[in-house]
Design an enzyme around this catalytic site. Structure first.
Site, PDB file in Angstrom:
ATOM      1  N   LYS A 131     -12.094  -3.606   8.884  1.00  0.00           N
ATOM      2  CA  LYS A 131     -12.054  -4.478   7.713  1.00  0.00           C
ATOM      3  C   LYS A 131     -13.188  -5.499   7.740  1.00  0.00           C
ATOM      4  O   LYS A 131     -13.815  -5.737   8.780  1.00  0.00           O
ATOM      5  CB  LYS A 131     -10.714  -5.197   7.624  1.00  0.00           C
ATOM      6  CG  LYS A 131     -10.366  -6.037   8.858  1.00  0.00           C
ATOM      7  CD  LYS A 131      -9.013  -6.722   8.710  1.00  0.00           C
ATOM      8  CE  LYS A 131      -8.692  -7.555   9.950  1.00  0.00           C
ATOM      9  NZ  LYS A 131      -7.544  -8.439   9.764  1.00  0.00           N
ATOM     10  N   GLN A 165       0.637 -11.062  -2.526  1.00  0.00           N
ATOM     11  CA  GLN A 165      -0.749 -10.670  -2.293  1.00  0.00           C
ATOM     12  C   GLN A 165      -1.408 -10.271  -3.611  1.00  0.00           C
ATOM     13  O   GLN A 165      -0.791  -9.611  -4.449  1.00  0.00           O
ATOM     14  CB  GLN A 165      -0.807  -9.487  -1.323  1.00  0.00           C
ATOM     15  CG  GLN A 165      -0.335  -9.817   0.084  1.00  0.00           C
ATOM     16  CD  GLN A 165      -0.388  -8.604   0.989  1.00  0.00           C
ATOM     17  OE1 GLN A 165       0.109  -7.542   0.644  1.00  0.00           O
ATOM     18  NE2 GLN A 165      -0.986  -8.758   2.159  1.00  0.00           N
ATOM     19  N   CYS A 193       0.793  -1.237   0.000  1.00  0.00           N
ATOM     20  CA  CYS A 193       0.000   0.000   0.000  1.00  0.00           C
ATOM     21  C   CYS A 193       0.827   1.289   0.000  1.00  0.00           C
ATOM     22  O   CYS A 193       0.446   2.245  -0.692  1.00  0.00           O
ATOM     23  CB  CYS A 193      -1.031  -0.004   1.128  1.00  0.00           C
ATOM     24  SG  CYS A 193      -0.521  -0.765   2.659  1.00  0.00           S
ATOM     25  N   HIS A 243      -8.381  -1.021   0.793  1.00  0.00           N
ATOM     26  CA  HIS A 243      -7.408  -2.088   0.563  1.00  0.00           C
ATOM     27  C   HIS A 243      -8.209  -3.369   0.342  1.00  0.00           C
ATOM     28  O   HIS A 243      -9.139  -3.652   1.110  1.00  0.00           O
ATOM     29  CB  HIS A 243      -6.518  -2.306   1.786  1.00  0.00           C
ATOM     30  CG  HIS A 243      -5.838  -1.080   2.303  1.00  0.00           C
ATOM     31  ND1 HIS A 243      -4.470  -0.929   2.297  1.00  0.00           N
ATOM     32  CD2 HIS A 243      -6.327   0.058   2.864  1.00  0.00           C
ATOM     33  CE1 HIS A 243      -4.146   0.240   2.843  1.00  0.00           C
ATOM     34  NE2 HIS A 243      -5.261   0.854   3.194  1.00  0.00           N
ATOM     35  N   HIS A 247      -5.653  -1.333  -4.443  1.00  0.00           N
ATOM     36  CA  HIS A 247      -6.020  -0.180  -3.620  1.00  0.00           C
ATOM     37  C   HIS A 247      -6.874   0.764  -4.444  1.00  0.00           C
ATOM     38  O   HIS A 247      -6.494   1.143  -5.554  1.00  0.00           O
ATOM     39  CB  HIS A 247      -4.765   0.511  -3.092  1.00  0.00           C
ATOM     40  CG  HIS A 247      -3.984  -0.372  -2.173  1.00  0.00           C
ATOM     41  ND1 HIS A 247      -2.928  -1.141  -2.608  1.00  0.00           N
ATOM     42  CD2 HIS A 247      -4.136  -0.649  -0.852  1.00  0.00           C
ATOM     43  CE1 HIS A 247      -2.458  -1.844  -1.597  1.00  0.00           C
ATOM     44  NE2 HIS A 247      -3.176  -1.555  -0.515  1.00  0.00           N
ATOM     45  N   ASP A 301      -3.106  -7.900  -4.416  1.00  0.00           N
ATOM     46  CA  ASP A 301      -3.405  -6.637  -3.758  1.00  0.00           C
ATOM     47  C   ASP A 301      -4.029  -5.634  -4.723  1.00  0.00           C
ATOM     48  O   ASP A 301      -3.698  -5.610  -5.905  1.00  0.00           O
ATOM     49  CB  ASP A 301      -2.110  -6.041  -3.214  1.00  0.00           C
ATOM     50  CG  ASP A 301      -2.241  -5.568  -1.784  1.00  0.00           C
ATOM     51  OD1 ASP A 301      -3.382  -5.424  -1.326  1.00  0.00           O
ATOM     52  OD2 ASP A 301      -1.207  -5.346  -1.128  1.00  0.00           O
ATOM     53  N   ARG A 355       7.809 -10.793   5.460  1.00  0.00           N
ATOM     54  CA  ARG A 355       7.686 -10.642   6.925  1.00  0.00           C
ATOM     55  C   ARG A 355       8.580 -11.707   7.577  1.00  0.00           C
ATOM     56  O   ARG A 355       8.582 -12.864   7.139  1.00  0.00           O
ATOM     57  CB  ARG A 355       6.237 -10.857   7.386  1.00  0.00           C
ATOM     58  CG  ARG A 355       5.203 -10.129   6.533  1.00  0.00           C
ATOM     59  CD  ARG A 355       4.598  -8.929   7.198  1.00  0.00           C
ATOM     60  NE  ARG A 355       3.646  -8.281   6.299  1.00  0.00           N
ATOM     61  CZ  ARG A 355       2.338  -8.539   6.288  1.00  0.00           C
ATOM     62  NH1 ARG A 355       1.821  -9.412   7.136  1.00  0.00           N
ATOM     63  NH2 ARG A 355       1.552  -7.893   5.439  1.00  0.00           N
TER      64      ARG A 355
END
Length: 587
Positions: free
Chosen positions: A472, A384, A337, A518, A388, A386, A366
């Protein structure tokens, strides 16, 4: 007299000091026999603990998740008592309930507990359970708690106590065992009729690899032997479906110590499977107005300081990478993000440009503890799906609902028919966990609640489970054998646009902050593939199967013809494959 409000808004009057068990008896003896624990004004509460003022009360049985949690947490105490009896001098770390059972981290000194000792511990647990021992809650001062565990010589409990505030410490006694614990617990041990210890593993104290490795014993328990038998059958089926086993057999992925633990290597067939999933979602996203972007695997440390990820996740990230330039540090990106915020910021925007939807299959990193890594479901590098969305506040609800529609379409296509949704809100009592103003949080939470209501999703609400930058909506699927997996997620964020000073020019010719959504319908490619493997036991839908067509000559005289078919131009073979895909998707 005090007023007790039940979940159906019925109000009953009772004498001060009434217990949840008394309330259950006033409703029916059958309910009272089955009550395990309760909540009083939203706080977990023992069924035998007195209530001294007006309150709202919920009663939990074995059928409720909260009831199972209390049952299994009590079973962890029971196991600890049995171990202390069999192995005097054992020291105890933590012993929580988990999704399916419980565990306890213990230090047995120079004694070794293995699976060979499980039968003795199980027998002792059942012996104690039959004594119908109650769980007695005691409020103690910090000084009393320290004195108790100093006498026992248990440095693990003493460390935990030092982090607690005086006036908030409780102990629970059951038989000869006393533990530092918040509860709640069963009324007594007689509810525990069947136990099974499942495995033993090493676990570093407080998850710190530099500290002592304790012995972690996992177990499960039930109120009936029949339920334990059924669960063990389910475990055997789960072993057959283990994505690590099937992934190896189907040559989908592998791991290498030389590359590094928790860093999966995708083999050709696995890469093909993954590419098909990506192409499927890319097509859905393109039709929904998303634009594909690409961002690097690293970023300057300051980028994640601005976003708040360094403050919140710095301990779980790989250490910053120093460059030849003095004081310059980069990090393996923990999230996509911040990069997408910088793409948005690269040029001015008008309200006429919004919504803007950036999508990326972005790999993030991570530093998960080695003891927590598990196949593809818990890794150190994962991709991900992902995206946005940057929109105006007026567009927020419509965009949020559109994302829900995408998630539901994906679940339907991949036969995840059984799922629940969870709205995760912040804990208003713990502001240190979050960033941003109360006003922004209230607006974000309101938008999610309204969107979920309009789509008629039967969502549960969990307070305290929000991301640090916003509330979320999580999608939790049940696979073919009933296990729950958290997959897709959608988050509303007013805070990162503030931190990155994102703007658009409104119809009033003034500068405004966009709202950010997100979203990741798969969650991560690694975890999604793992769940998909276990859901279908490796028998993928035809359109996803890496080897969709195999040419098998039925005798030697057809060998040359088979070779001729094999050498058909790629366009013809691709066309055949697309026909198969369309047919399967239609059906």
């Amino acid at each position: 007299m005090i007023n007790i409000t039940l979940p159906d808004d019925t109000v009953k009057q009772f004498d001060e000091g009434v217990t949840p068990m008394d309330i259950a008896k006033s409703i029916s003896e059958g309910l009272a026999r089955n009550v395990i624990s309760s909540k009083v004004n939203g706080e977990p509460w023992d069924a035998a603990r007195p209530i001294n003022s007006d309150a709202s009360v919920k009663l939990f049985t074995w059928r409720d998740d909260e009831g199972k949690a209390a049952f299994w947490h009590s079973s962890a105490h029971l196991m600890a008592e049995a171990i202390e009896d069999l192995y005097p001098g054992t020291k105890f770390g933590i012993g929580p309930d988990i999704e399916n059972g419980f565990y306890y981290d213990i230090d047995t000194g120079d004694k070794v507990i293995s699976s060979e000792n499980f039968k003795d511990i199980e027998d002792k647990m059942i012996e104690i359970a039959r004594k119908k021992q109650g769980f007695t809650r005691k409020d103690v001062s910090k000084k009393e708690a320290i004195q108790h565990f100093t006498n026992k010589g248990d440095e693990y409990k003493l460390e935990l106590i030092k982090e607690l505030e005086d006036g908030s410490i409780t102990l629970y006694e059951s038989g000869n065992f006393t533990d530092l614990c918040r509860g709640p617990h069963l009324p007594d041990t007689s509810n525990i009729k069947a136990v099974k210890l499942l495995n033993v593993a090493g676990a570093y104290w407080r998850g710190d690899e530099k500290r002592k490795q304790l012995t972690r014993i996992y177990g499960v328990s039930f109120p009936k032997q029949k339920e334990l038998t059924e669960y063990l059958i389910l475990l055997e089926e789960a072993k057959k479906r283990d994505h690590r086993k099937i992934g190896k057999e189907l040559e989908l992925f592998t791991f290498s110590q030389e590359v590094g633990v928790g860093l999966p290597l995708w083999l050709p067939k696995g890469a093909e499977l993954r590419e098909r999933l990506e192409n499927f979602l890319k097509k859905v996203q393109k039709e929904a107005g998303y634009e594909q972007v690409l961002t690097p695997h690293i970023g300057r440390k300051e980028l994640y300081v601005t976003s708040g990820h360094y403050e919140k996740y710095g301990q779980d990230s790989f250490h910053p990478i120093s460059t030849p330039v003095e004081g310059e540090e980069f990090m393996l990106k923990p999230m996509n993000c911040p990069h997408h915020c910088e793409i948005y910021k690269s040029k001015p925007h008008s309200y006429k440009d919004l919504p803007i939807r950036y999508a990326e299959f972005g790999t993030v990193y991570r530093y998960e503890q080695s003891g927590e890594l598990h196949g593809l479901t818990r890794v150190r590098g994962f991709t991900q799906d992902d995206a946005h969305i940057f929109c105006t506040p007026e567009q927020l609800k419509e965009e949020f609902i559109a994302v829900i529609d995408i998630v539901l379409y994906i679940f339907k296509t991949l036969d995840f028919a059984d799922f629940i949704t969870q709205i995760s809100l912040r804990d208003p009592k713990d502001n240190d966990k979050y960033i941003g103003s109360d006003e922004n949080w209230e607006k974000a939470e309101k938008a999610i609640l309204e969107a979920v209501e309009e789509t008629e999703l039967n969502a549960v609400i969990e307070v305290g489970e929000a991301a640090f930058y916003g509330p979320k909506l999580d999608f939790i699927v049940k696979d073919a054998i009933g296990r729950k997996w958290q997959l897709g997620t959608i988050q509303v964020d007013y805070n990162l646009p503030d931190r990155f000073e994102l703007e658009y020019t409104g119809s009033d010719n003034e500068k405004h902050r966009p709202v950010m959504i997100h979203r990741a319908p798969f969650g991560s490619m690694e975890r999604f593939v793992a769940v998909l493997i276990e859901h279908c036991a490796g028998k993928f839908p035809l359109w996803l199967t890496p080897e969709q067509l195999i040419i098998l000559p039925i005798s030697e005289k057809y060998q040359k013809y088979a070779e001729k078919v094999l050498k058909l131009p790629p366009k013809l073979m691709t066309g055949t494959r697309r026909l198969v895909e369309r047919s399967v998707m239609r059906n």
